[in-house]
Design a protein around this motif. Structure first.
Motif, mmCIF file in Angstrom:
data_model
loop_
_atom_site.group_PDB
_atom_site.id
_atom_site.type_symbol
_atom_site.label_atom_id
_atom_site.label_comp_id
_atom_site.label_asym_id
_atom_site.label_seq_id
_atom_site.Cartn_x
_atom_site.Cartn_y
_atom_site.Cartn_z
ATOM 1 N N LYS A 255 0.818 -1.221 0.000
ATOM 2 C CA LYS A 255 0.000 0.000 0.000
ATOM 3 C C LYS A 255 0.847 1.265 0.000
ATOM 4 C CE LYS A 255 -4.410 -1.475 1.955
ATOM 5 N NZ LYS A 255 -5.381 -1.258 3.055
ATOM 6 N N CYS B 80 -8.744 -8.205 5.657
ATOM 7 C CA CYS B 80 -9.289 -9.133 4.661
ATOM 8 C C CYS B 80 -8.298 -10.259 4.463
ATOM 9 C CB CYS B 80 -9.568 -8.410 3.342
ATOM 10 S SG CYS B 80 -8.099 -7.666 2.596
ATOM 11 N N ASP C 69 -8.575 -12.085 -0.961
ATOM 12 C CA ASP C 69 -9.413 -10.904 -1.206
ATOM 13 C C ASP C 69 -8.557 -9.660 -1.433
ATOM 14 O OD1 ASP C 69 -11.721 -12.367 -0.982
ATOM 15 O OD2 ASP C 69 -11.983 -11.968 1.168
ATOM 16 N N PHE C 70 -7.460 -9.569 -0.718
ATOM 17 C CA PHE C 70 -6.552 -8.427 -0.895
ATOM 18 C C PHE C 70 -6.001 -8.401 -2.321
ATOM 19 C CE2 PHE C 70 -2.408 -6.395 -0.777
ATOM 20 C CZ PHE C 70 -2.633 -5.254 -0.007
ATOM 21 N N CYS C 71 -5.610 -9.566 -2.809
ATOM 22 C CA CYS C 71 -5.060 -9.648 -4.167
ATOM 23 C C CYS C 71 -6.136 -9.319 -5.207
ATOM 24 C CB CYS C 71 -4.482 -11.040 -4.422
ATOM 25 S SG CYS C 71 -2.987 -11.385 -3.454
ATOM 26 N N ARG C 72 -7.362 -9.810 -4.995
ATOM 27 C CA ARG C 72 -8.450 -9.498 -5.934
ATOM 28 C C ARG C 72 -8.742 -8.002 -5.952
ATOM 29 N NH1 ARG C 72 -12.891 -14.183 -4.440
ATOM 30 N NH2 ARG C 72 -11.927 -15.896 -5.609
ATOM 31 N N LYS C 73 -8.769 -7.414 -4.763
ATOM 32 C CA LYS C 73 -9.087 -5.989 -4.657
ATOM 33 C C LYS C 73 -8.063 -5.138 -5.398
ATOM 34 C CE LYS C 73 -9.677 -2.328 -1.206
ATOM 35 N NZ LYS C 73 -9.663 -2.000 0.246
ATOM 36 N N HIS C 74 -6.798 -5.529 -5.332
ATOM 37 C CA HIS C 74 -5.734 -4.733 -5.949
ATOM 38 C C HIS C 74 -5.272 -5.305 -7.288
ATOM 39 C CE1 HIS C 74 -5.337 -2.155 -2.442
ATOM 40 N NE2 HIS C 74 -5.383 -3.234 -1.678
ATOM 41 N N LYS C 75 -6.105 -6.201 -7.844
ATOM 42 C CA LYS C 75 -5.870 -6.744 -9.187
ATOM 43 C C LYS C 75 -4.499 -7.396 -9.315
ATOM 44 C CE LYS C 75 -8.988 -3.431 -11.373
ATOM 45 N NZ LYS C 75 -9.152 -2.377 -12.402
ATOM 46 N N ARG D 194 -2.990 -11.403 -14.659
ATOM 47 C CA ARG D 194 -3.661 -11.448 -13.359
ATOM 48 C C ARG D 194 -3.738 -12.861 -12.782
ATOM 49 N NH1 ARG D 194 -2.599 -6.692 -11.993
ATOM 50 N NH2 ARG D 194 -3.562 -5.063 -13.240
ATOM 51 N N CYS E 169 -11.165 -17.351 -12.062
ATOM 52 C CA CYS E 169 -10.922 -16.248 -12.994
ATOM 53 C C CYS E 169 -11.141 -16.690 -14.434
ATOM 54 C CB CYS E 169 -9.511 -15.715 -12.809
ATOM 55 S SG CYS E 169 -8.267 -16.944 -13.182
#
Length: 660
Positions: free
Chosen positions: A513, A541, A545-551, A586, A594
């Motif tokens: 971040k 999270c 979920d963290f990886c999905r959120k930040h692509k 991704r 995915c």
């Protein structure tokens, strides 16, 4: 070579100093001689050594002692002139001039001296019997020349010897008292011998001698001349020639002979060609040739440099086991003034079961040095004689400076072959294990590495779409508040957390971040120690979920606690992402969620395999005659079958995507 030579003439009044200078310039004896000749400069193109020469006269009547001391300090060589028919002027050489000069020059770098006996036309005898004992007592005296300004005898020779004393001094090479070469000279010539010994058998054969001769003097040796040289060594040294080749002892003897016979320029030509300066140290311009490195560019070895390094490896791998033993490594670096690779190198690159650096590891270490410290690489290649052996202008010819990374992103392609991955993670997350696993070492083997020999780098090759690339892993010290620009400069970021430690992921999330969320650098999350029971991470999270959120790609499971060498698939994925950051890959997994995985699963599904087999049997596997091939009906059926296949595939893809 020096840019110019400054010659100072000193001596008692009326010994003929000014007459010598004027006779040289006008080529006739002057009828009127002033107290002191003005400083003259002889252009480079009229001197034997092609070096501008300044000749300075001294007059006791016109100059003060202070002016004399200044001229002595500026002179490159000093000619002490005496008159052969004047005993007082000869005595003054030892009683006055030698002490005066020694007191006003640096003891560590004595100025070469030449004794000049002028007015030899006035006597029938030589002054050498008186002068030789003086020369034997004072090693800084290069030679003695008897001449006559009136008859122009030995005038040109005098100033030639003065030039030679500066450009090719005896002092650094030879010790007259011991009648052998000095240690630094022996050391330099030994390195030159080893560099020229291309097959490392301890003998310079005819091909190697010819290569050495052509490299040093730009002309090859005739066959007869080559035999004459070896015969001279054979007559004087029993082990100077072996197997019809020149040994190191023979090579050193030959240069001792050159020096003893007054051919210093031969030895100096060789020394300077191989990079040595007047102090017999490798010249800084030779070791560190200029190389421009713009910002955001990296340095890599080119094909010619790798070929040279391969030849060096082959030369020293005497047992042909594709690895360098400690003795072979010592022999390889014997031409260095120090050992360049420490014990940590064995934990930076690939080694064999005995811990010896393999051929792949050897090239990897050179690649690492070039990438991280190109000046150090240029220095190392200079010691090995790259510019001589590869016949290049300098070591810089073996280095490629890559283009700006911004251009790679714009063009969506890269020409680089080395990619840097900075590995971040909290203490105990498994970063070191991740680096060592890249070199094929499982946890059991890693436990044998001592803390003193630990390395924060690991480099090896990976293959991306059939292309060999180098991946450089750098373990970043986990001090969150003090990350330097070097810690952040890379091609891809690897964030490692321990699945068995509930607080491990938080560090990775904070680093991402703060430093990489808005960066164009691709990032990958590594779920380390995946062989241990996974616990819930204490964070807002889950890692997925963290990886999905930040692509980002989903966390990649990894462990080095295996029976054999750990899997290297993850490193190939990292290199691929580093090579194609613009593609924003991704998913490189089998998460079944995915689009990438859905398409892969659909293409490998049993239904699609059955449909494809049916169409293949109907359209292609039936017996096709020549008439069928010419029939429009046959090709119509084939087209319809292919269209049905495409439509069915697209429909199945839509159905699966809708279910998701």
């Amino acid at each position: 070579m020096r840019k110019d030579v400054r010659i100072l003439l000193v001596g008692e009044p009326k010994v003929g100093k000014t007459s010598l200078i004027m006779s040289l310039v006008s080529e006739e004896f002057p009828t009127v001689v002033p107290y002191r000749a003005e400083e003259i400069t002889i252009p480079a193109d009229v001197t034997p050594e092609r070096v501008p020469t300044h000749i300075v006269d001294y007059s006791e009547a016109e100059q003060t002692d202070e002016q004399l001391f200044q001229e002595i300090s500026k002179a490159n060589v000093i000619c002490i002139v005496y008159s052969v028919n004047n005993k007082t002027s000869i005595e003054k050489v030892t009683s006055h001039w030698l002490p005066l000069i020694n007191d006003n020059t640096d003891k560590d770098s004595r100025v070469p001296l030449i004794l000049v006996g002028n007015k030899s036309d006035l006597v029938e005898h030589s002054s050498m019997e008186t002068i030789l004992p003086i020369m034997n007592r004072h090693s800084e005296i290069e030679t003695c020349v008897e001449c006559s300004a009136k008859n122009l005898k030995n005038i040109s020779e005098l100033f030639y010897y003065a030039q030679k004393a500066v450009l090719h001094p005896t002092g650094p090479l030879y010790c007259p008292e011991k009648k052998n070469m000095k240690l630094l000279c022996v050391k330099a010539l030994t390195r030159i011998f080893k560099v020229s010994d291309l097959d490392n058998d301890g003998i310079l054969n005819d091909n190697e001698l010819n290569f050495f001769q052509r490299t040093s003097f730009n002309i090859p040796l005739e066959s007869q001349a080559l035999e004459d040289v070896k015969n001279v060594v054979r007559k004087n040294l029993s082990d100077g020639v072996l197997d019809n080749g020149l040994t190191l002892k023979g090579f050193l003897f030959l240069h001792t002979l050159f020096i003893q016979r007054g051919r210093h320029e031969t030895t100096w030509t060789v020394l300077r060609r191989f990079g040595y300066d007047d102090d017999l140290e490798l010249n800084q311009d030779y070791l560190f040739p200029p190389l421009k490195l713009p910002p955001d560019c990296t340095t890599e070895l080119n094909h010619n440099a790798y070929l040279f390094l391969q030849s060096v490896f082959d030369k020293h791998d005497k047992d042909r086991d594709c690895a360098l033993s400690p003795e072979e490594m010592k022999d390889l670096f014997d031409v260095f003034p120090y050992m360049p690779w420490g014990p940590d190198v064995n934990n930076t690159v690939c080694t064999n079961d005995q811990g010896w650096i393999t051929y792949q590891g050897y090239l990897s270490q050179w690649t690492l040095t070039t990438y991280l410290d190109v000046q150090r690489c240029l220095e190392y290649m200079g010691y090995l004689g790259y510019s001589i052996i590869a016949e290049q202008e300098s070591q810089a010819a073996g280095v490629t400076v890559t283009r700006d990374k911004k251009i790679d992103l714009q063009k969506k392609q890269t020409q680089r072959s080395v990619f840097r991955c900075n590995v971040f993670g909290d203490v105990g997350s498994g970063k070191s294990g991740f680096l060592q696993a890249f070199l094929g070492r499982n946890l059991l083997r890693q436990n044998t590495i001592s803390e003193e020999q630990r390395s924060y780098y690991a480099i090896s090759t990976t293959y991306v779409y059939g292309q060999e690339k180098y991946l450089l892993l750098h373990e970043v010290f986990p001090d969150f508040d003090y990350l330097s620009d070097d810690d952040l400069a890379c091609d891809i970021v690897c964030l490692v957390y321990d699945v068995s430690n509930p607080y491990s992921f938080e560090y990775c999330a904070k680093v991402f971040k703060q430093y990489f969320m808005d960066s164009k650098i691709p990032c990958m999350m590594i779920a380390g120690k995946s062989d241990l029971p996974e616990v819930k991470q204490i964070y807002g999270c889950t890692p997925l979920d963290f990886c999905r959120k930040h692509k980002m790609p989903p966390p990649q499971s990894f462990t080095c606690n295996t029976a054999e060498g750990p899997s290297k698939d993850i490193y190939t994925k990292l290199t691929t992402m580093a090579m194609y950051p613009h593609a924003r890959l991704r998913c490189m997994c089998t998460c079944n969620r995915c689009t990438f995985c859905l398409c892969q699963n659909f293409l490998n599904s049993e239904l699609l395999q059955t449909v494809r087999a049916k169409l293949y049997a109907v359209v292609l596997r039936r017996h096709v005659s020549q008439a069928d091939l010419k029939s429009s009906t046959f090709w119509l059926r084939a087209s319809v079958g292919a269209s049905m296949f495409a439509v069915l595939g697209f429909a199945m893809y839509r159905v699966l995507l809708k279910q998701r």
